[in-house]
Design a protein around this motif. Structure first.
Motif, short mmCIF file in Angstrom:
data_model
loop_
_atom_site.label_atom_id
_atom_site.label_comp_id
_atom_site.label_asym_id
_atom_site.label_seq_id
_atom_site.Cartn_x
_atom_site.Cartn_y
_atom_site.Cartn_z
N UNK A 159 -2.78 -14.02 31.64
CA UNK A 159 -3.09 -12.60 31.77
C UNK A 159 -2.78 -11.92 30.45
N UNK A 160 -3.40 -10.77 30.23
CA UNK A 160 -3.30 -10.07 28.95
C UNK A 160 -2.35 -8.89 29.07
N UNK A 161 -1.64 -8.59 27.97
CA UNK A 161 -0.69 -7.49 27.98
C UNK A 161 -0.52 -6.97 26.55
N UNK A 162 0.36 -5.97 26.41
CA UNK A 162 0.62 -5.43 25.08
C UNK A 162 1.13 -6.53 24.16
N UNK A 163 0.59 -6.56 22.95
CA UNK A 163 0.86 -7.65 22.02
C UNK A 163 -0.34 -8.56 21.85
N UNK A 164 -1.26 -8.55 22.83
CA UNK A 164 -2.52 -9.27 22.71
C UNK A 164 -3.58 -8.32 22.15
N UNK A 165 -4.65 -8.90 21.57
CA UNK A 165 -5.68 -8.09 20.93
C UNK A 165 -7.06 -8.44 21.46
N UNK A 166 -7.85 -7.40 21.67
CA UNK A 166 -9.28 -7.53 21.94
C UNK A 166 -10.01 -6.94 20.74
N UNK A 223 -7.65 1.24 19.70
CA UNK A 223 -7.14 1.74 20.98
C UNK A 223 -5.78 1.06 21.18
N UNK A 224 -4.67 1.77 20.94
CA UNK A 224 -3.36 1.10 20.93
C UNK A 224 -3.02 0.37 22.21
N UNK A 225 -3.38 0.94 23.35
CA UNK A 225 -3.12 0.29 24.63
C UNK A 225 -4.32 0.51 25.54
N UNK A 226 -4.74 -0.55 26.21
CA UNK A 226 -5.91 -0.49 27.09
C UNK A 226 -5.46 -0.36 28.54
N UNK A 227 -5.78 0.76 29.15
CA UNK A 227 -5.59 0.91 30.59
C UNK A 227 -4.22 1.33 31.06
N UNK A 228 -3.16 0.89 30.37
CA UNK A 228 -1.81 1.21 30.83
C UNK A 228 -0.85 1.10 29.65
N UNK A 229 0.41 1.46 29.88
CA UNK A 229 1.41 1.40 28.81
C UNK A 229 1.64 -0.03 28.35
N UNK A 230 1.34 -1.00 29.20
CA UNK A 230 1.51 -2.41 28.84
C UNK A 230 0.18 -3.08 28.55
N UNK A 231 -0.87 -2.29 28.33
CA UNK A 231 -2.19 -2.86 28.09
C UNK A 231 -2.33 -3.43 26.69
N UNK A 232 -3.25 -4.36 26.53
CA UNK A 232 -3.51 -4.96 25.23
C UNK A 232 -4.11 -3.95 24.28
N UNK A 233 -4.15 -4.28 23.00
CA UNK A 233 -4.68 -3.40 21.96
C UNK A 233 -6.12 -3.76 21.65
#
Length: 322
Positions: free
Chosen positions: A186-193, A236-246
Motif C-alpha cells: 500500500x502507498x503512503x507518505x514518503x512514496x511518490x507518484x 502535490x505534497x500529500x494525496x488524499x490525506x495527511x498520510x497520502x503519497x506525494x
C-alpha cells in the motif's frame, strides 16, 4: 574586388555557422538511433482479444500481454476506480497492430467528486498494491524495481492518438511509482507518484493544494526529432490525506493529441529533486528510492454523467542509451 573580400568573408562565416548548427541538430536527432538498444514492449504476439469493464466490480481485472521480441509482459486494466455506478462500458481491444481503448459510459455516479473517473491503461514493472498486485516479466536492461540512480538513461516512446466526443480527457500520460521499499503493498507518505502528461486539459494552477515549482528543460523526442522543451512542474505534497503519497506532475508545453512522443524517464527522475525541494519537501533521494513501475494510460472525466472518448496506442518502445 578588394571591397568584396570582407563581404565574402562575412558570408562564409555566416554559412559556416548555419552549417554547424544544422549538423549539430542532425547529430542530436540521429544520436538515439546510433547509440541505443531498442525494445518493443507493445504490440505483442497476442491473438486479438477484448477487456470489457463496467461499474459492477470487474474494473480492476488485469490481463498479461506477452511481447513478441523481448518476452517482457505488460498488465492491462480498465481501472474505473472512481465510478460507483454507470451504464455502458470501457472496451480495451487488443490486436496485432494497436490497442484501442473505447470509453462509452452514461449516467455515471462518481465515488468521489472533483477527481477523475478512471485511468484505463497498461503497466510495466512491479506494483504489489491494488489493482495490479503483480510483477511483469521484464527487460534485463530495465529490470524493476531498481534504485533510481542505478537506472540506465533511456527513452520511453509512445505512438498514440486520443479522441474526444463527450466528457473531458484530463491527460494522456505516464503514471510512475517510486518507493523506498519495493515490497510495499500500500502507498503512503514518503512514496511518490510521478505523472508525465503528454496531452492534457486540466489546469493545475487552479487546483487546490497543487504547488507550481518551476519549469524543467527536458530533451523530448517528437515525431523523430529531439526538442529541448520547457515543462511545467507541479507538486502535490500529500494525496488524499495527511498520510497520502506525494505527486509530482510534469506538463508538456505541446499538448500533443497524436504523436510519436518520447521522454527520458531516468533523466527526469534523477533531476527532479530540486523541484520537490521547491515545494518545501526534503525527502527525495535518487540513491534511496526505487522505480517500481511505469504505467501508460488516460485519465478521463464525464460531462454531467456521460463520457464518450478513447485512445489508440500503436506502439510502446524502450530505447536504452549506450
Amino acid at each position: 574586388m578588394n571591397k568584396l573580400i570582407p563581404i565574402l568573408v562575412v558570408v562564409i562565416i555566416i554559412l559556416g555557422i548555419i552549417a554547424f548548427l544544422e549538423f549539430d541538430k542532425f547529430q542530436q536527432n540521429t544520436s538515439l538511433t546510433k547509440s541505443t538498444n531498442i525494445y518493443a514492449l507493445f504490440p505483442g504476439r497476442n491473438h486479438s482479444f477484448n477487456i470489457v469493464a463496467n461499474y459492477s466490480g470487474n474494473y480492476a481485472d488485469a490481463l498479461v500481454i506477452v511481447n513478441s521480441s523481448t518476452n517482457a509482459t505488460l498488465m492491462a486494466s480498465p481501472f474505473l476506480w472512481n465510478i460507483g455506478y454507470a451504464l455502458g462500458n470501457v472496451n480495451m481491444t487488443f490486436n496485432n497492430n494497436y490497442l484501442h481503448v473505447a470509453i462509452n459510459l452514461s449516467q455515471i455516479n462518481k465515488i468521489s467528486l472533483n477527481v477523475v473517473d478512471g485511468y484505463p491503461g497498461l503497466m510495466y514493472g512491479q506494483e504489489l498494491w491494488w489493482p495490479f498486485e503483480y510483477r511483469t516479466a521484464q527487460l534485463q536492461s530495465l529490470y524493476l524495481p531498481m534504485i533510481v540512480s542505478h537506472l540506465s538513461n533511456f527513452y520511453s516512446i509512445l505512438n498514440y492518438s486520443v479522441y474526444l466526443i463527450n466528457g473531458s480527457i484530463d491527460d494522456f500520460s505516464y503514471d510512475i511509482w517510486l518507493s523506498q521499499n519495493p515490497n510495499i503493498t500500500s502507498l503512503q507518505y514518503g512514496d511518490f507518484e510521478i505523472m508525465i502528461w503528454m496531452y492534457w486539459t486540466e489546469n493545475l494552477s487552479h487546483v487546490p493544494y497543487f504547488i507550481y515549482v518551476g519549469n524543467m528543460t527536458i530533451p523530448t523526442l517528437i515525431n523523430g526529432k529531439i526538442q529541448n522543451l520547457s515543462w511545467e512542474v507541479y507538486v502535490l505534497p500529500r494525496t488524499g490525506s495527511a498520510n497520502g503519497w506525494t505527486g509530482v506532475y510534469f506538463l508538456s508545453p505541446l499538448k500533443e493529441r497524436k504523436a510519436e512522443f518520447g521522454v527520458p524517464i531516468a533523466y527526469i527522475l534523477k533531476n527532479m529533486g530540486q523541484f520537490i525541494e521547491n515545494a518545501g519537501m526534503n525527502i527525495y533521494n535518487p540513491n534511496t528510492y526505487y522505480l517500481d513501475a511505469i504505467q501508460v494510460g488516460m485519465e478521463f472525466s464525464d460531462n454531467h454523467g456521460t463520457a464518450i472518448m478513447g485512445y489508440y496506442l500503436y506502439s510502446w518502445r524502450i530505447w536504452i542509451l549506450s
